[in-house]
Design a protein around this motif. Structure first.
Motif, PDB file in Angstrom:
ATOM      1  N   SER A   1     -11.671  21.966  36.668  1.00 52.32           N
ATOM      2  CA  SER A   1     -10.876  21.335  37.714  1.00 52.32           C
ATOM      3  C   SER A   1      -9.403  21.404  37.357  1.00 52.32           C
ATOM      4  N   TYR A   2      -8.561  21.714  38.365  1.00 48.26           N
ATOM      5  CA  TYR A   2      -7.136  21.806  38.102  1.00 48.26           C
ATOM      6  C   TYR A   2      -6.338  21.404  39.339  1.00 48.26           C
ATOM      7  N   ILE A   3      -5.057  21.239  39.122  1.00 51.33           N
ATOM      8  CA  ILE A   3      -4.144  20.849  40.185  1.00 51.33           C
ATOM      9  C   ILE A   3      -2.974  21.824  40.169  1.00 51.33           C
ATOM     10  N   VAL A   4      -2.428  22.133  41.356  1.00 54.45           N
ATOM     11  CA  VAL A   4      -1.304  23.059  41.486  1.00 54.45           C
ATOM     12  C   VAL A   4      -0.202  22.381  42.292  1.00 54.45           C
ATOM     13  N   LEU A   5       1.035  22.534  41.849  1.00 58.51           N
ATOM     14  CA  LEU A   5       2.182  22.002  42.576  1.00 58.51           C
ATOM     15  C   LEU A   5       2.715  23.087  43.505  1.00 58.51           C
ATOM     16  N   LEU A   6       2.850  22.759  44.791  1.00 52.54           N
ATOM     17  CA  LEU A   6       3.364  23.709  45.766  1.00 52.54           C
ATOM     18  C   LEU A   6       4.720  23.266  46.280  1.00 52.54           C
ATOM     19  N   GLU A   7       5.498  24.216  46.752  1.00 53.63           N
ATOM     20  CA  GLU A   7       6.797  23.925  47.340  1.00 53.63           C
ATOM     21  C   GLU A   7       6.592  23.306  48.722  1.00 53.63           C
TER      22      GLU A   7
ATOM     23  N   GLY B   1      11.602  23.554  51.261  1.00 58.29           N
ATOM     24  CA  GLY B   1      12.128  24.218  50.082  1.00 58.29           C
ATOM     25  C   GLY B   1      12.232  23.325  48.857  1.00 58.29           C
ATOM     26  N   HIS B   2      12.008  22.047  49.020  1.00 54.89           N
ATOM     27  CA  HIS B   2      12.094  21.074  47.919  1.00 54.89           C
ATOM     28  C   HIS B   2      10.778  21.087  47.129  1.00 54.89           C
ATOM     29  N   THR B   3      10.885  20.953  45.836  1.00 53.26           N
ATOM     30  CA  THR B   3       9.694  20.826  44.998  1.00 53.26           C
ATOM     31  C   THR B   3       9.804  19.535  44.210  1.00 53.26           C
ATOM     32  N   GLY B   4       8.812  18.711  44.324  1.00 52.27           N
ATOM     33  CA  GLY B   4       8.785  17.459  43.577  1.00 52.27           C
ATOM     34  C   GLY B   4       8.210  17.687  42.185  1.00 52.27           C
ATOM     35  N   ALA B   5       7.484  16.732  41.708  1.00 56.27           N
ATOM     36  CA  ALA B   5       6.831  16.815  40.402  1.00 56.27           C
ATOM     37  C   ALA B   5       5.603  15.922  40.443  1.00 56.27           C
ATOM     38  N   VAL B   6       4.666  16.211  39.566  1.00 49.34           N
ATOM     39  CA  VAL B   6       3.460  15.389  39.473  1.00 49.34           C
ATOM     40  C   VAL B   6       3.039  15.315  38.013  1.00 49.34           C
ATOM     41  N   THR B   7       2.574  14.157  37.606  1.00 54.60           N
ATOM     42  CA  THR B   7       2.050  13.977  36.258  1.00 54.60           C
ATOM     43  C   THR B   7       0.532  13.934  36.328  1.00 54.60           C
ATOM     44  N   VAL B   8      -0.109  14.750  35.513  1.00 54.62           N
ATOM     45  CA  VAL B   8      -1.556  14.785  35.421  1.00 54.62           C
ATOM     46  C   VAL B   8      -1.945  14.018  34.167  1.00 54.62           C
ATOM     47  N   SER B   9      -2.685  12.941  34.330  1.00 63.39           N
ATOM     48  CA  SER B   9      -3.173  12.156  33.188  1.00 63.39           C
ATOM     49  C   SER B   9      -4.687  12.243  33.165  1.00 63.39           C
ATOM     50  N   GLY B  10      -5.216  12.770  32.078  1.00 67.54           N
ATOM     51  CA  GLY B  10      -6.658  12.907  31.956  1.00 67.54           C
ATOM     52  C   GLY B  10      -7.146  12.404  30.612  1.00 67.54           C
ATOM     53  N   SER B  11      -8.410  12.590  30.392  1.00 72.89           N
ATOM     54  CA  SER B  11      -9.026  12.106  29.158  1.00 72.89           C
ATOM     55  C   SER B  11      -8.495  12.818  27.909  1.00 72.89           C
TER      56      SER B  11
ATOM     57  N   THR C   1       7.269  22.675  38.416  1.00 71.64           N
ATOM     58  CA  THR C   1       7.632  23.983  38.943  1.00 71.64           C
ATOM     59  C   THR C   1       6.598  24.410  39.976  1.00 71.64           C
ATOM     60  N   ALA C   2       7.064  24.797  41.172  1.00 73.53           N
ATOM     61  CA  ALA C   2       6.149  25.247  42.220  1.00 73.53           C
ATOM     62  C   ALA C   2       5.331  26.432  41.724  1.00 73.53           C
ATOM     63  N   GLY C   3       4.030  26.386  41.982  1.00 75.81           N
ATOM     64  CA  GLY C   3       3.132  27.456  41.563  1.00 75.81           C
ATOM     65  C   GLY C   3       2.510  27.245  40.208  1.00 75.81           C
ATOM     66  N   ASP C   4       2.952  26.223  39.482  1.00 77.12           N
ATOM     67  CA  ASP C   4       2.339  25.906  38.192  1.00 77.12           C
ATOM     68  C   ASP C   4       1.151  24.980  38.412  1.00 77.12           C
ATOM     69  N   GLY C   5       0.171  25.102  37.538  1.00 73.55           N
ATOM     70  CA  GLY C   5      -1.009  24.259  37.601  1.00 73.55           C
ATOM     71  C   GLY C   5      -1.369  23.742  36.227  1.00 73.55           C
ATOM     72  N   ALA C   6      -2.234  22.721  36.215  1.00 73.94           N
ATOM     73  CA  ALA C   6      -2.716  22.156  34.953  1.00 73.94           C
ATOM     74  C   ALA C   6      -4.123  21.631  35.158  1.00 73.94           C
ATOM     75  N   LEU C   7      -4.896  21.651  34.089  1.00 74.67           N
ATOM     76  CA  LEU C   7      -6.247  21.102  34.145  1.00 74.67           C
ATOM     77  C   LEU C   7      -6.182  19.602  34.368  1.00 74.67           C
ATOM     78  N   LEU C   8      -7.124  19.077  35.142  1.00 74.61           N
ATOM     79  CA  LEU C   8      -7.126  17.650  35.453  1.00 74.61           C
ATOM     80  C   LEU C   8      -7.400  16.775  34.236  1.00 74.61           C
ATOM     81  N   ASP C   9      -8.003  17.341  33.200  1.00 73.33           N
ATOM     82  CA  ASP C   9      -8.243  16.523  32.015  1.00 73.33           C
ATOM     83  C   ASP C   9      -6.995  16.380  31.144  1.00 73.33           C
ATOM     84  N   GLY C  10      -5.905  17.090  31.512  1.00 73.31           N
ATOM     85  CA  GLY C  10      -4.643  16.980  30.781  1.00 73.31           C
ATOM     86  C   GLY C  10      -4.606  17.728  29.472  1.00 73.31           C
TER      87      GLY C  10
END
Length: 197
Positions: free
Chosen positions: A26-32, A36-46, A54-63
């Motif tokens: 499982s993963y999450i991706v940040l989109l623009e 044209g604005h790109t925010g940010a998101v923090t993924v906190s997992g086990s 950064t738009a287009g970057d992703g990370a596993l949900l487990d962090g």
């Protein structure tokens, strides 16, 4: 089987996808955002905490892994259904007025674009909000702003705009586009804002 989760109301630029059974992790991706604005998101997992900014970057949900670019074709494959289900973003138009309740020529020319925007949506809600500058008394400005909003609403109706619901309101000299003291003539504050959603 792939199940998509789209969180449009909380973080509109983030797509999350839970991959089950034969899929990997499982993963999450940040989109623009469309603006044209790109925010940010923090993924906190086990297994840790990761900041994606950064738009287009992703990370596993487990962090467990740092954010990394995700290929556009993979985003389309994994998130295509969720992206297609996103509601259309409201479109805002600003129409300016002369000192009375007469639209400027340029603003009158925007009316067809507003009608076309409404025609491209399945169920249309429109809000029409009138504004004034700070010249004159606040009560008189509230009344003038309502007249302006009503003029625009009537023009849109006369020109054939189809909608489900339309609200008309006045903000008078509140919510200035250009901040000014009282009794200041400011053309950009003499406006009607039309939101099509």
């Amino acid at each position: 089987m792939v199940a998509g989760i789209f969180r449009s109301l909380i973080i509109p630029s983030v797509l999350a996808l839970l991959l089950q059974a034969c899929a990997s992790e499982s993963y999450i991706v940040l989109l623009e955002n469309p603006d044209g604005h790109t925010g940010a998101v923090t993924v906190s997992g086990s297994k840790g905490k990761q900041l994606i900014k950064t738009a287009g970057d992703g990370a596993l949900l487990d962090g467990s892994q740092a954010p990394a670019p995700v290929a556009a074709d993979k985003i389309r494959k994994d998130f295509g259904e969720a992206m297609a289900a996103r509601p259309q973003i409201p479109k805002r138009f600003i129409l300016y007025f002369q000192s009375d309740a007469t639209l400027t020529i340029e603003s009158e020319g925007q009316l067809p674009a507003i009608i076309a925007e409404a025609a491209g949506r399945p169920v249309v809600d429109v809000s029409v909000v009138g504004h004034t500058d700070t010249m004159g008394k606040a009560d008189d400005n509230a009344a003038l702003a309502l007249v302006r909003a009503t003029v625009v609403a009537n023009l849109l109706k006369e020109k054939g705009m189809k909608y489900h619901d339309m609200t008309i309101e006045s903000h008078g000299e509140r919510n200035l586009l250009v901040s000014t003291p009282d009794e200041v003539y400011e053309p950009k504050n003499r406006r009607v804002e039309v939101s099509v959603r």
